[in-house]
Design a protein around this motif. Sequence first.
Motif, PDB file in Angstrom:
ATOM      1  N   GLY A   1      -6.401   3.232   3.804  1.00 40.40           N
ATOM      2  CA  GLY A   1      -7.529   3.532   2.829  1.00 40.40           C
ATOM      3  C   GLY A   1      -7.135   3.712   1.695  1.00 40.40           C
ATOM      4  O   GLY A   1      -7.947   4.533   0.711  1.00 40.40           O
ATOM      5  N   ASP A   2      -6.409   3.080   0.859  1.00 41.59           N
ATOM      6  CA  ASP A   2      -5.857   3.142  -0.433  1.00 41.59           C
ATOM      7  C   ASP A   2      -5.697   1.738  -1.029  1.00 41.59           C
ATOM      8  O   ASP A   2      -4.882   0.881  -0.537  1.00 41.59           O
ATOM      9  N   PHE A   3      -6.629   1.209  -1.908  1.00 43.73           N
ATOM     10  CA  PHE A   3      -6.555   0.185  -2.618  1.00 43.73           C
ATOM     11  C   PHE A   3      -5.855  -0.031  -3.966  1.00 43.73           C
ATOM     12  O   PHE A   3      -6.142  -1.129  -4.835  1.00 43.73           O
ATOM     13  N   ARG A   4      -4.956   0.889  -4.314  1.00 41.36           N
ATOM     14  CA  ARG A   4      -4.343   1.041  -5.522  1.00 41.36           C
ATOM     15  C   ARG A   4      -3.441  -0.235  -5.626  1.00 41.36           C
ATOM     16  O   ARG A   4      -3.084  -0.770  -6.783  1.00 41.36           O
ATOM     17  N   ALA A   5      -2.861  -0.797  -4.505  1.00 39.07           N
ATOM     18  CA  ALA A   5      -2.080  -1.860  -4.600  1.00 39.07           C
ATOM     19  C   ALA A   5      -2.651  -3.302  -5.143  1.00 39.07           C
ATOM     20  O   ALA A   5      -1.953  -4.256  -5.432  1.00 39.07           O
ATOM     21  N   LEU A   6      -3.975  -3.322  -5.253  1.00 36.83           N
ATOM     22  CA  LEU A   6      -4.796  -4.359  -5.455  1.00 36.83           C
ATOM     23  C   LEU A   6      -5.411  -4.336  -7.071  1.00 36.83           C
ATOM     24  O   LEU A   6      -6.124  -5.179  -7.425  1.00 36.83           O
ATOM     25  N   ARG A   7      -5.066  -3.270  -7.805  1.00 34.94           N
ATOM     26  CA  ARG A   7      -5.993  -2.908  -9.002  1.00 34.94           C
ATOM     27  C   ARG A   7      -5.387  -3.628 -10.120  1.00 34.94           C
ATOM     28  O   ARG A   7      -3.994  -4.085 -10.021  1.00 34.94           O
ATOM     29  N   ILE A   8      -6.183  -3.935 -10.945  1.00 35.62           N
ATOM     30  CA  ILE A   8      -5.567  -4.508 -12.354  1.00 35.62           C
ATOM     31  C   ILE A   8      -5.377  -3.478 -13.261  1.00 35.62           C
ATOM     32  O   ILE A   8      -6.511  -2.576 -13.473  1.00 35.62           O
ATOM     33  N   GLU A   9      -4.478  -3.464 -14.268  1.00 38.17           N
ATOM     34  CA  GLU A   9      -4.240  -2.326 -14.983  1.00 38.17           C
ATOM     35  C   GLU A   9      -4.546  -2.694 -16.547  1.00 38.17           C
ATOM     36  O   GLU A   9      -3.830  -3.802 -16.759  1.00 38.17           O
ATOM     37  N   LEU A  10      -5.437  -2.317 -17.376  1.00 35.25           N
ATOM     38  CA  LEU A  10      -5.576  -2.819 -18.577  1.00 35.25           C
ATOM     39  C   LEU A  10      -4.739  -1.802 -19.462  1.00 35.25           C
ATOM     40  O   LEU A  10      -5.226  -0.425 -19.570  1.00 35.25           O
TER      41      LEU A  10
ATOM     42  N   ALA B   1       0.788  -1.255   0.000  1.00 40.63           N
ATOM     43  CA  ALA B   1       0.120  -0.171  -0.135  1.00 40.63           C
ATOM     44  C   ALA B   1       0.689   1.332   0.173  1.00 40.63           C
ATOM     45  O   ALA B   1       0.356   2.297  -0.838  1.00 40.63           O
ATOM     46  N   ARG B   2       1.942   1.318   0.813  1.00 38.85           N
ATOM     47  CA  ARG B   2       2.946   2.483   0.927  1.00 38.85           C
ATOM     48  C   ARG B   2       3.541   2.477  -0.598  1.00 38.85           C
ATOM     49  O   ARG B   2       3.637   3.929  -1.119  1.00 38.85           O
ATOM     50  N   LEU B   3       3.844   1.620  -1.146  1.00 40.44           N
ATOM     51  CA  LEU B   3       4.697   1.666  -2.477  1.00 40.44           C
ATOM     52  C   LEU B   3       3.654   2.085  -3.506  1.00 40.44           C
ATOM     53  O   LEU B   3       3.967   2.890  -4.365  1.00 40.44           O
ATOM     54  N   ALA B   4       2.374   1.840  -3.341  1.00 40.61           N
ATOM     55  CA  ALA B   4       1.219   2.304  -4.467  1.00 40.61           C
ATOM     56  C   ALA B   4       1.292   3.659  -4.322  1.00 40.61           C
ATOM     57  O   ALA B   4       1.035   4.392  -5.405  1.00 40.61           O
ATOM     58  N   ALA B   5       1.281   4.263  -2.903  1.00 39.88           N
ATOM     59  CA  ALA B   5       1.235   5.694  -2.635  1.00 39.88           C
ATOM     60  C   ALA B   5       2.398   6.455  -3.296  1.00 39.88           C
ATOM     61  O   ALA B   5       2.375   7.600  -3.765  1.00 39.88           O
ATOM     62  N   ARG B   6       3.720   6.103  -3.468  1.00 43.61           N
ATOM     63  CA  ARG B   6       4.675   6.570  -3.578  1.00 43.61           C
ATOM     64  C   ARG B   6       5.076   6.240  -5.279  1.00 43.61           C
ATOM     65  O   ARG B   6       5.638   7.281  -5.839  1.00 43.61           O
ATOM     66  N   HIS B   7       4.604   5.086  -5.778  1.00 45.00           N
ATOM     67  CA  HIS B   7       4.890   4.645  -7.087  1.00 45.00           C
ATOM     68  C   HIS B   7       3.876   4.198  -7.873  1.00 45.00           C
ATOM     69  O   HIS B   7       3.934   2.997  -8.035  1.00 45.00           O
ATOM     70  N   PRO B   8       2.821   4.855  -7.975  1.00 48.32           N
ATOM     71  CA  PRO B   8       1.606   4.202  -8.366  1.00 48.32           C
ATOM     72  C   PRO B   8       1.653   3.607  -9.680  1.00 48.32           C
ATOM     73  O   PRO B   8       0.687   2.695 -10.102  1.00 48.32           O
ATOM     74  N   ASP B   9       2.594   3.879 -10.758  1.00 49.37           N
ATOM     75  CA  ASP B   9       2.472   3.483 -12.011  1.00 49.37           C
ATOM     76  C   ASP B   9       3.444   2.180 -11.880  1.00 49.37           C
ATOM     77  O   ASP B   9       3.585   1.430 -12.946  1.00 49.37           O
ATOM     78  N   ALA B  10       4.124   1.784 -10.830  1.00 49.86           N
ATOM     79  CA  ALA B  10       4.887   0.501 -10.991  1.00 49.86           C
ATOM     80  C   ALA B  10       4.286  -0.522 -10.108  1.00 49.86           C
ATOM     81  O   ALA B  10       4.852  -1.599 -10.093  1.00 49.86           O
TER      82      ALA B  10
END
Length: 477
Positions: free
Chosen positions: A443-452, A293-302
């Motif tokens: 409260g950040d779920f970007r680490a679980l998203r699928i990217e198309l 989750a913290r990585l998602a906040a710092r590096h959302p594209d990776a």
Amino acid sequence: MAIVGADVWRYDGDRVLVGGAPTRVMRLSCQAAELIRNDRVEASDPASARLMARLVDAGIAHPEPASLPAISPDLVTVVVPVYGRPDELGRLLDGLAGMRVVVVDDGTPARDARALHEVVARGGAQLLRLDENVGPASARNRGLAAVTTPFVAFVDSDVTLTPDDVERMLRHFGDPALAVVGPRVAGIPRRGTWIERYENARSSVDLGRRPALVRPRSPVSWLSSTCLVARTEALAGGFTDGMRVAEDVDLVWRLTEAGWRVRYDPAVTVAHQHRARVRPWFARKLFYGTGAARLAARHPDAIPPAILRPWSAAVVALLLCARWWSVPAALAVTLATAWRLARRLRAGEGARTLPLRLAGGGVLAALTQTTALALRHWWPVAAVAAVVSRRARWIIGTMAVVDAVVEHRRLHADLDLVRFAVARRLDDLAYGTGVWWGCLRRGDFRALRIELTPSRRPRAARAGVRHGGEPPTPARR
């Protein structure tokens, strides 16, 4: 000298190379292809130097350290963060005899600190004592502040390392654009408990047997701070203070974003003492997951755990329907994709099978990522689906069995299949739980998203033997 990777596909008399990080198709001119002999290219003149730089920067070829100038180990300082564990530290210092070592005592309680400090004195290392436990990232930074040499090695206390290992990794820094190099981290070869034997086969910090250029979204996308050698100049402020998990991933991604190269060299292998009991092992895996989750906040594209093309997502969706028409429909989509790739690539006589192989590889990658999502990152969702749907139970059960069998065979694990499969599922359960816990806390779920990602022309490059030009250099921070 550089060596073309064993995982690179070759076509058209070795004039078409497919591989790298990220994957690309590289077409070589006849003159350039002739400069590669026995999978090796040597920088003997400006033309071959330019070709080698292109191949290395693409991740298609990797430097041969033995061909690079030696760098004296006197130019490196080893920084060891430690909290207790005097026996392990003593073993490490014995192996590093004669080297400059800074041991950072990360707030070891007074009752245990005396034995630790005696080991440091006996090993001839410099001791930095912290009054409170600040975590490995901040402890390494305190050690980095005391480094005056152009290179620094960060080594955990439960690692076995020798000056020869350090010297081999230092040779990579003949590349002025290289910031960090890491070795393979393998378990101590012994028949321990069943969980230790699983870790020896499939540890989180063991990144495999093939060298790699380390970049986000590539097969080797990070390096473990268990053992790293770095250019001091490149590190600037070092690790992110306060990060207690995933600080090594964050460092590598920040360096690559700044334009530096990061390299993985499994020809150097260091031994690491893996956890041997289930409870601490499970807790550590869960802890690793919380860093996502913290990585998602710092590096959302990776960070996305799955990156799919629309066509490969469609293939997966068709197969998950598990109907009589699923396989024919998925095959039709795959063949249509291969036909489109063939038109875009204009594959020559010697590379007619390349589009089909690329499409097939895309399907395999999509299925592998889907399996990881169902069994690891999204296991709570999969568990609910299995409770309410008989078809979901059958699909998820099949995924779990196939994944365990394939991994057991691929790794030649020194453990029977049943216990390997149990450990594999516990591994996924722990890490996935950590990911969800970290996401819920932030409260950040970007680490679980699928990217198309939109389908587009595969990365392609042409390499000739034009004279002039310099290899790329990193943007200095």
